[in-house]
Design a protein around this motif. Structure first.
Motif, mmCIF file in Angstrom:
data_model
loop_
_atom_site.group_PDB
_atom_site.id
_atom_site.type_symbol
_atom_site.label_atom_id
_atom_site.label_comp_id
_atom_site.label_asym_id
_atom_site.label_seq_id
_atom_site.Cartn_x
_atom_site.Cartn_y
_atom_site.Cartn_z
ATOM 1 N N THR A 64 30.871 -21.703 36.868
ATOM 2 C CA THR A 64 30.984 -21.055 35.531
ATOM 3 C C THR A 64 32.120 -20.656 34.995
ATOM 4 O O THR A 64 32.057 -20.035 33.840
ATOM 5 C CB THR A 64 30.122 -19.741 35.575
ATOM 6 O OG1 THR A 64 30.509 -18.856 36.757
ATOM 7 C CG2 THR A 64 28.488 -20.173 36.262
ATOM 8 N N TYR A 77 20.332 -20.249 29.636
ATOM 9 C CA TYR A 77 20.223 -19.622 28.093
ATOM 10 C C TYR A 77 18.910 -19.348 27.540
ATOM 11 O O TYR A 77 18.972 -18.330 27.087
ATOM 12 C CB TYR A 77 20.748 -21.211 27.594
ATOM 13 C CG TYR A 77 20.768 -20.617 25.863
ATOM 14 C CD1 TYR A 77 21.999 -20.219 25.295
ATOM 15 C CD2 TYR A 77 19.812 -20.987 25.081
ATOM 16 C CE1 TYR A 77 22.097 -19.907 23.731
ATOM 17 C CE2 TYR A 77 19.650 -20.790 23.629
ATOM 18 C CZ TYR A 77 21.141 -20.034 23.224
ATOM 19 O OH TYR A 77 21.170 -19.886 21.745
ATOM 20 N N ARG A 117 26.446 -19.952 20.741
ATOM 21 C CA ARG A 117 26.343 -21.080 21.389
ATOM 22 C C ARG A 117 27.026 -22.392 20.559
ATOM 23 O O ARG A 117 27.288 -23.393 20.946
ATOM 24 C CB ARG A 117 24.864 -21.407 21.525
ATOM 25 C CG ARG A 117 24.379 -22.725 22.313
ATOM 26 C CD ARG A 117 22.929 -22.917 21.989
ATOM 27 N NE ARG A 117 22.833 -23.160 20.498
ATOM 28 C CZ ARG A 117 21.434 -23.207 20.330
ATOM 29 N NH1 ARG A 117 20.450 -23.273 21.026
ATOM 30 N NH2 ARG A 117 21.093 -23.485 19.119
ATOM 31 N N TYR A 156 27.627 -13.246 29.010
ATOM 32 C CA TYR A 156 27.841 -14.667 28.658
ATOM 33 C C TYR A 156 29.134 -14.106 27.790
ATOM 34 O O TYR A 156 29.225 -13.267 27.120
ATOM 35 C CB TYR A 156 26.743 -15.095 27.806
ATOM 36 C CG TYR A 156 25.869 -16.227 28.330
ATOM 37 C CD1 TYR A 156 26.199 -17.572 28.166
ATOM 38 C CD2 TYR A 156 24.661 -15.920 28.645
ATOM 39 C CE1 TYR A 156 25.497 -18.503 28.615
ATOM 40 C CE2 TYR A 156 23.882 -17.000 29.121
ATOM 41 C CZ TYR A 156 24.519 -17.985 29.136
ATOM 42 O OH TYR A 156 23.437 -19.228 29.706
ATOM 43 N N ILE A 192 29.853 -21.623 25.349
ATOM 44 C CA ILE A 192 29.618 -20.473 26.022
ATOM 45 C C ILE A 192 29.216 -20.735 27.480
ATOM 46 O O ILE A 192 28.460 -21.649 27.647
ATOM 47 C CB ILE A 192 28.483 -19.521 25.319
ATOM 48 C CG1 ILE A 192 27.346 -20.388 25.334
ATOM 49 C CG2 ILE A 192 28.782 -19.011 23.897
ATOM 50 C CD1 ILE A 192 25.829 -19.656 24.891
ATOM 51 N N TYR A 193 29.599 -19.909 28.398
ATOM 52 C CA TYR A 193 29.376 -19.795 29.679
ATOM 53 C C TYR A 193 28.730 -18.507 30.282
ATOM 54 O O TYR A 193 29.408 -17.290 29.844
ATOM 55 C CB TYR A 193 30.532 -20.418 30.427
ATOM 56 C CG TYR A 193 31.117 -21.666 30.068
ATOM 57 C CD1 TYR A 193 30.436 -22.827 30.751
ATOM 58 C CD2 TYR A 193 31.952 -22.025 29.149
ATOM 59 C CE1 TYR A 193 31.035 -24.002 30.394
ATOM 60 C CE2 TYR A 193 32.485 -23.244 28.696
ATOM 61 C CZ TYR A 193 31.775 -24.447 29.502
ATOM 62 O OH TYR A 193 32.318 -25.497 29.086
ATOM 63 N N PRO A 194 27.804 -18.721 31.342
ATOM 64 C CA PRO A 194 27.193 -17.282 31.704
ATOM 65 C C PRO A 194 28.088 -16.978 32.935
ATOM 66 O O PRO A 194 29.013 -17.531 33.174
ATOM 67 C CB PRO A 194 25.972 -17.927 32.385
ATOM 68 C CG PRO A 194 26.394 -19.270 32.777
ATOM 69 C CD PRO A 194 27.010 -19.914 31.531
#
Length: 555
Positions: free
Chosen positions: A71, A110, A164, A194, A210-212
């Motif tokens: 991630t 997401y 996003r 996020y 976007i990355y968790p």
């Protein structure tokens, strides 16, 4: 097949939990996972987790996934992904099914973030980093609610979609879980789940900006893979509350037998760093030759140095699994490899710091050949043939002009036995301009061939040697500990605890049968230590041997 005999399998609190879960019917099988982040090479601490997760799956005839928690694309690399897979296989384990990635679940993740937003449990926050720290509070003072905390779900959905789609800059906003800013646990004070990151991902390319975050991703990945027992180290103990909160608030994960997290103590080993960030710093600054430098505590470094999978698995079994942090003596790891190699490594002779010996009464026109066992206790390994002639090399430490009775090697006017060969007597020696002995002149007794002949000679000393004309020039890399402090992590800087003498390179000679020494093959160089041919730099015509471990503990 398990590496541990089930009849002698050591018990621990995790196995007790699993036994109870199976007995109660909570679970009908065991499913674990090993979830490394591909931001560096694995080290000996990860070996403990590998042996635990894969070992439990094997012993309970269950499954273990290999899943990369990928991630954080800026710090990750496909080279790390490949090295981790190699390390797991080398240790003797195989994961269930295909390699998995947290990025496989980015679409699902997401969707779960959207679910939390719709439930009023997540919001887009525009506080900058400094403001976020200020609002977060301290260990003694509760935090304050973000001014964006009560934004409506509808507006948060639109903002999250804009995140996003690349509508915000990095650091401009984040998505946060709405939990409790007064919680005594800092991880529960509306953690970020996020963030915006315009970075190319090694698996998903440029699909996402976007990355968790790890804490949001990990628990959901576990649940999606039907992991029964999620095992992690103690630093994630407080985060278990967030792990459970996320799953508690998502509709798909309400089953009573869903995954649970259990924590065990990480491996803390003397004279060793377990921080990938600090190990990476050593690599980047060129203080070591790479992640697989034999001085590094990485699995790749240990493999290159000559450690065996069996020795590392044995070490992990001996240290056990507990909830108590402690500092393990590095001698325990060294004892495991020493015991393994003593039992299994073929023997050979090498002279690391050579001086020449001329046997003046050896007048045969050709070399003589003597037999020596490949291993003293394993006849099935066979014998090796060693050349013997007028000129040989011995180690400089094995000769003195004068010595007391405690010195049981070669002394002027006295005798010593050559390993697997004859008794020789030192007559005189030559020195260079600095007074260093360069050549020792000897005579030999041709009636004394053999390791333990019944010749009645009372010769106390036995030394190793190689015949000079057939000897193979070789480089020997003698390794010491990388750090001079037993707890280098406590130092303010790594540089102040680095051992300047962690590597000494010397040049000597090896016996002729070692001409075809295979990379990583371990040998006991008699009276010297355990060595292996370097997997990168050694080749026919250029022999390079790494010291794995001394014959006996020296600390």
């Amino acid at each position: 097949m398990s590496h541990v005999d089930n009849e002698v399998r050591p018990s621990n609190f995790i196995r007790n939990i699993i036994d109870e879960d199976l007995a109660s019917g909570k679970h009908t099988s065991v499913h674990t996972r090993f979830p490394p982040e591909p931001n560096g090479y694995l080290h000996i601490g990860h070996a403990k987790s590998i042996c635990l997760n894969f070992g439990i799956a094997e012993d309970y005839k269950g499954q273990c996934n290999l899943r990369f928690d990928d991630t954080n694309p800026e710090k990750e690399d496909i080279d790390y992904v490949n090295s981790i897979q190699e390390d797991v296989k080398w240790l003797g384990f195989q994961w269930d099914g295909e390699v998995r990635y947290s990025s496989n679940y980015f679409d699902e993740l997401y969707g779960y973030a959207v679910e939390l937003i719709n439930k009023g449990l997540a919001y887009v926050c525009f506080l900058n980093a400094e403001e976020t720290r200020e609002y977060r509070g301290t260990l003694k003072e509760p935090g304050r609610n973000s001014p964006y905390r009560d934004t409506s779900p509808e507006e948060n959905l639109a903002l999250f979609e804009k995140m996003r789609d690349g509508g915000f800059k990095e650091g401009e906003c984040v998505l946060r879980a709405k939990i409790d800013m007064a919680s005594p646990f800092m991880c529960m004070r509306d953690p970020v789940i996020y963030r915006v990151k315009f970075a190319h991902h090694h698996q998903t390319g440029d699909k996402w900006c976007i990355y968790p975050m790890y804490d949001f991703t990990h628990c959901i990945s576990d649940a999606l893979e039907n992991i029964t027992h999620s095992l992690c180290t103690l630093e994630f103990q407080d985060n278990r509350r967030l792990y459970d909160w996320v799953l508690d608030n998502l509709n798909d994960f309400q089953a009573p037998n869903r995954t649970r997290q259990y924590e065990f103590s990480r491996l803390n080993l003397e004279y060793t760093l377990m921080s990938k960030r600090k190990l990476n710093d050593l690599v980047v600054r060129g203080l070591v030759s790479g992640w697989d430098d034999p001085r590094m505590p990485t699995i790749a470094g240990l493999r290159r140095r000559g450690y065996t999978p069996a020795s590392i698995r044995e070490f992990c079994q001996r240290i056990g699994v507990t909830k108590q942090d402690n500092l393990v003596e590095v001698g325990m790891l060294e004892a495991c490899i020493r015991e393994d190699l003593n039992e299994n490594a073929p023997r050979a002779m090498a002279v690391i710091r050579p001086i020449k010996v001329i046997i003046e009464n050896f007048t045969a026109p050709e070399l003589e050949y003597v037999k020596a066992p490949v291993h003293p206790n394993l006849e099935e390994m066979g014998e090796r043939e060693l050349a013997f002639g007028r000129e040989i090399y011995i180690d400089a430490a094995d000769f003195r002009e004068e010595a007391n009775k405690q010195y049981k090697r070669l002394v002027l006017g006295k005798e010593v036995r050559l390993r697997n060969a004859y008794v020789i007597r030192a007559e005189r020696c030559e020195k260079d301009a600095e007074g260093n002995v360069t050549t020792v002149y000897c005579t030999y007794d041709p009636e004394t061939l053999g390791q333990n002949p019944s010749d009645g000679r009372k010769v106390k000393g036995v030394i190793h040697w190689v015949e000079a004309t057939t000897a193979l020039p070789a480089e020997f890399r003698l390794y010491d500990r990388l750090f001079i402090d037993a707890n280098p992590a406590a130092a303010e800087t790594v540089d102040e605890v680095l051992n300047p003498a962690s590597l000494e390179v010397v040049h000597g000679f090896a016996e002729a049968p070692l001409a075809n020494a295979k990379a990583s093959q371990a040998y006991q160089f008699e009276r010297e230590g355990y060595f292996c041919a370097d997997s990168k730099d050694s080749a026919p015509g250029k022999l390079v041997f790494n010291l794995t471990v001394a014959l006996r503990e020296s600390f």
